[in-house]
Motif scaffolding. Structure first.
Motif, PDB file in Angstrom:
ATOM      1  N   UNK A 210       0.827  -1.204   0.000  1.00 26.09           N
ATOM      2  CA  UNK A 210       0.000   0.000   0.000  1.00 26.09           C
ATOM      3  C   UNK A 210       0.863   1.257   0.000  1.00 26.09           C
ATOM      4  N   UNK A 211       1.973   1.221   0.710  1.00 25.93           N
ATOM      5  CA  UNK A 211       2.892   2.383   0.728  1.00 25.93           C
ATOM      6  C   UNK A 211       3.479   2.632  -0.659  1.00 25.93           C
ATOM      7  N   UNK A 212       3.714   1.559  -1.398  1.00 26.80           N
ATOM      8  CA  UNK A 212       4.240   1.730  -2.760  1.00 26.80           C
ATOM      9  C   UNK A 212       3.208   2.363  -3.690  1.00 26.80           C
ATOM     10  N   UNK A 213       1.923   2.090  -3.429  1.00 28.83           N
ATOM     11  CA  UNK A 213       0.852   2.612  -4.291  1.00 28.83           C
ATOM     12  C   UNK A 213       0.428   4.029  -3.906  1.00 28.83           C
ATOM     13  N   UNK A 214       0.586   4.391  -2.628  1.00 27.05           N
ATOM     14  CA  UNK A 214       0.041   5.666  -2.150  1.00 27.05           C
ATOM     15  C   UNK A 214       1.114   6.415  -1.361  1.00 27.05           C
ATOM     16  N   UNK A 215       1.637   7.485  -1.957  1.00 28.89           N
ATOM     17  CA  UNK A 215       2.748   8.210  -1.332  1.00 28.89           C
ATOM     18  C   UNK A 215       2.310   8.945  -0.059  1.00 28.89           C
ATOM     19  N   UNK A 216       1.038   9.375  -0.011  1.00 31.37           N
ATOM     20  CA  UNK A 216       0.556  10.057   1.196  1.00 31.37           C
ATOM     21  C   UNK A 216       0.564   9.092   2.386  1.00 31.37           C
ATOM     22  N   UNK A 217       0.072   7.896   2.140  1.00 35.13           N
ATOM     23  CA  UNK A 217       0.067   6.870   3.193  1.00 35.13           C
ATOM     24  C   UNK A 217       1.499   6.542   3.613  1.00 35.13           C
ATOM     25  N   UNK A 218       2.388   6.440   2.643  1.00 33.56           N
ATOM     26  CA  UNK A 218       3.797   6.155   2.918  1.00 33.56           C
ATOM     27  C   UNK A 218       4.397   7.230   3.819  1.00 33.56           C
ATOM     28  N   UNK A 219       4.095   8.489   3.524  1.00 38.15           N
ATOM     29  CA  UNK A 219       4.628   9.600   4.332  1.00 38.15           C
ATOM     30  C   UNK A 219       4.123   9.531   5.772  1.00 38.15           C
TER      31      UNK A 219
ATOM     32  N   UNK B   6       3.163   6.825   7.452  1.00 32.78           N
ATOM     33  CA  UNK B   6       3.814   5.711   8.135  1.00 32.78           C
ATOM     34  C   UNK B   6       5.264   6.079   8.461  1.00 32.78           C
ATOM     35  N   UNK B   7       5.980   6.618   7.454  1.00 33.00           N
ATOM     36  CA  UNK B   7       7.385   6.987   7.644  1.00 33.00           C
ATOM     37  C   UNK B   7       7.544   8.057   8.714  1.00 33.00           C
ATOM     38  N   UNK B   8       6.568   8.967   8.778  1.00 32.11           N
ATOM     39  CA  UNK B   8       6.634  10.063   9.747  1.00 32.11           C
ATOM     40  C   UNK B   8       6.123   9.705  11.122  1.00 32.11           C
ATOM     41  N   UNK B   9       5.690   8.453  11.311  1.00 28.84           N
ATOM     42  CA  UNK B   9       5.226   8.030  12.614  1.00 28.84           C
ATOM     43  C   UNK B   9       3.853   8.554  12.992  1.00 28.84           C
ATOM     44  N   UNK B  10       3.129   9.088  12.039  1.00 32.75           N
ATOM     45  CA  UNK B  10       1.775   9.570  12.318  1.00 32.75           C
ATOM     46  C   UNK B  10       0.811   8.396  12.431  1.00 32.75           C
ATOM     47  N   UNK B  11       1.032   7.379  11.579  1.00 33.18           N
ATOM     48  CA  UNK B  11       0.216   6.168  11.605  1.00 33.18           C
ATOM     49  C   UNK B  11       1.083   4.958  11.939  1.00 33.18           C
ATOM     50  N   UNK B  12       0.457   3.978  12.596  1.00 33.00           N
ATOM     51  CA  UNK B  12       1.085   2.679  12.762  1.00 33.00           C
ATOM     52  C   UNK B  12       0.826   1.834  11.518  1.00 33.00           C
ATOM     53  N   UNK B  13       1.577   0.740  11.419  1.00 36.03           N
ATOM     54  CA  UNK B  13       1.285  -0.266  10.396  1.00 36.03           C
ATOM     55  C   UNK B  13      -0.155  -0.766  10.595  1.00 36.03           C
ATOM     56  N   UNK B  14      -0.833  -1.034   9.488  1.00 35.55           N
ATOM     57  CA  UNK B  14      -2.221  -1.495   9.556  1.00 35.55           C
ATOM     58  C   UNK B  14      -2.335  -2.765  10.397  1.00 35.55           C
ATOM     59  N   UNK B  15      -3.543  -3.003  10.911  1.00 39.82           N
ATOM     60  CA  UNK B  15      -3.809  -4.200  11.702  1.00 39.82           C
ATOM     61  C   UNK B  15      -4.933  -5.000  11.056  1.00 39.82           C
ATOM     62  N   UNK B  16      -4.823  -6.312  11.134  1.00 38.01           N
ATOM     63  CA  UNK B  16      -5.832  -7.215  10.565  1.00 38.01           C
ATOM     64  C   UNK B  16      -6.698  -7.783  11.686  1.00 38.01           C
ATOM     65  N   UNK B  17      -8.000  -7.687  11.506  1.00 33.44           N
ATOM     66  CA  UNK B  17      -8.955  -8.298  12.434  1.00 33.44           C
ATOM     67  C   UNK B  17      -9.709  -9.391  11.680  1.00 33.44           C
ATOM     68  N   UNK B  18      -9.536 -10.663  12.051  1.00 30.20           N
ATOM     69  CA  UNK B  18     -10.223 -11.741  11.335  1.00 30.20           C
ATOM     70  C   UNK B  18     -11.732 -11.740  11.592  1.00 30.20           C
ATOM     71  N   UNK B  19     -12.485 -12.021  10.540  1.00 32.28           N
ATOM     72  CA  UNK B  19     -13.945 -12.111  10.593  1.00 32.28           C
ATOM     73  C   UNK B  19     -14.337 -13.592  10.469  1.00 32.28           C
TER      74      UNK B  19
END
Length: 497
Positions: A434-443, A445-458
């Protein structure tokens, strides 16, 4: 060879030649359609309100007719629903296509006697282009099914009203009626699961050659068939050779659908909506769907990075560029004017004009300024699942806002057919794609504003049970892949492992 197969070939050649000619005249056809629409609706209430008599150029068109969504067009639609004539288009509509709106409740989209052919003929043209290109026409001699809504129609202001797929059911050509399944009475069943069981019963011993519908609901049909017979769908229907689909991105469902079939078959992608039949796959070798440029619809395109902003650019067909995302805006011969249909598209060819649908304008995540869209999460999930050996049934994504820098994240709620042992590795792999596809998301994550995504099983069938709980199981209903809030995520709490 069946007589219908023999007759289909010359007709397919004729239609395919016509389609190829229209590929070359797309820009001129669009200009002609724009002028025809303005002239035809000049004396309607909408036309008078918007000075149609002074519109001569495309710039005039944009200056006189602002972009609207359904809520903004609603005052005019309400007048039509009251039975008044000459409001948005000449006379009264032939039908109202009733559709569920995410923000507007039920929407009533007018279909006129001029626009109904767009809905009927485009699906036909897609099949005929397939026959002309491949020479494969044997499927026309077998049974065909479209998993659709009920054809039962109500009346609103004297105008028949119902689901688009139900309306179209009334216009199936007589020569195809004998091929069509399920029976009319079965199609009228409102409860999806009752209807599905009846469809399985009716089709199990038939020579099914073509199956059409929205991929997740086709998969439900396949699952029921396999459960009943203990065989792959291709064994149950040995002459099944063509699947027609639309409504959602096919790729997340493709692997499981073909595994359920048990053999490789051809597919045709369509882009229909209540507002019009916008595009269809005209080639088995080229990417994308051919834009329907000569069928009573005038198309405009707003660059994705300007969408929703004051003074956003509105581009006509000749102004678009390759590999750019655009919000699709349409005006048509049923009285929709500069109407925002809520879909994002991207051109993959300009000669001819072919598009792919990249997501919904309202289905995105930008809780933190990342503006992640459907195409990006689909790509990330497919690539990561293949790399980690995961099998995905369905998923949706929502933001999780937590107080404090670096604590918020995207929550991916995933139903697995085959869950990998290491969910953290899968989450990190998805995150990297996802970071490769979306530079805003990459920024972020890199800037520590967001954590790595989390998976919740259904739980197994969790999404089906959720859709059932909100009254949207089956038919043309689709699960949003992305939400900018937690409404769906919170509602899924009772369906989590």
């Amino acid at each position: 060879m069946h007589v219908k197969s023999l007759l289909a070939r010359p007709f397919a050649g004729f239609i395919y030649s016509k389609v190829k000619k229209e590929m070359a005249s797309a820009v001129e056809d669009q200009k002609s359609i724009r002028q025809y629409l303005i002239k035809s609706a000049q004396h309607t209430v909408f036309g008078k309100d918007h000075g149609f008599d002074s519109i001569k150029t495309y710039e005039d068109f944009k200056n006189h007719i602002p972009v609207r969504d359904y809520e903004q067009l609603r005052p005019y639609v309400e007048k039509v629903k009251e039975g008044k004539q000459n409001i948005l288009w000449k006379g009264q509509p032939l039908y109202f296509a009733k559709t569920s709106g995410t923000t507007s409740g039920a929407k009533y989209i007018p279909i006129s006697k001029e626009s109904i052919s767009n809905h009927i003929n485009t699906a036909r043209n897609a099949l005929l282009c397939y026959i002309a290109q491949t020479g494969k026409a044997d499927f026309t001699g077998g049974k065909m099914i479209f998993l659709s809504g009920s054809p039962v129609l109500d009346r609103i202001g004297g105008v028949p009203s119902g689901r688009l797929s139900g309306i179209v059911n009334h216009h199936v050509p007589p020569y195809l009626r004998t091929n069509q399944l399920p029976k009319y009475e079965t199609n009228c069943i409102e409860d999806w699961e009752t209807k599905l069981d009846k469809i399985v019963e009716e089709t199990s011993n038939k020579d099914m050659t073509l199956i059409s519908g929205i991929p997740p609901w086709v998969q439900m049909y396949f699952d029921r068939l396999i459960e009943k017979h203990g065989k792959k769908v291709g064994e149950i229907f040995p002459n099944f050779s063509l699947m027609v689909y639309g409504g959602v991105n096919f790729e997340p469902y493709k692997q499981k659908l073909f595994e359920s079939i048990g053999k490789k078959i051809d597919t045709i992608e369509l882009f229909p909506a209540s507002e019009g039949f916008f595009a269809f796959q005209d080639s088995q070798t080229e990417k994308g769907m051919l834009l329907n440029t000569n069928s009573g619809i005038f198309f405009e395109f707003i660059p994705a990075d300007e969408y929703g902003k004051p003074g956003a650019s509105r581009l006509s067909l000749e102004e678009v560029a390759l590999e750019q995302n655009y919000a699709l805006i349409i005006s048509n011969n049923a009285g929709l004017w500069a109407y925002d249909i809520g879909d994002m598209v991207r051109f993959v060819s300009l000669n001819p004009y072919r598009i792919i649908v990249t997501g919904r304008t309202k289905h995105f995540i930008s809780a933190f300024g990342e503006h992640v869209i459907g195409e990006e999460v689909d790509f990330a999930m497919q690539a990561a699942a293949a790399e980690c050996g995961a099998r995905i049934t369905e998923f949706t994504v929502a933001p999780m806002v937590v107080q404090g820098e670096g604590k918020s994240y995207h929550e991916w709620l995933v139903e697995f057919e085959n869950q990998p042992a290491d969910l953290e590795k899968l989450a990190l792999t998805i995150d990297n794609y996802l970071r490769k596809k979306n530079t805003y998301y990459d920024d972020l994550i890199a800037g520590g504003i967001l954590q790595t995504l989390r998976i919740t099983p259904v739980k197994k069938d969790g999404f089906i049970n959720y859709m059932r709980s909100v009254g949207k199981l089956g038919g043309q209903n689709k699960l949003p892949r992305l939400s900018n809030d937690r409404k769906i995520a919170d509602a899924l709490n009772e369906f989590l492992i």
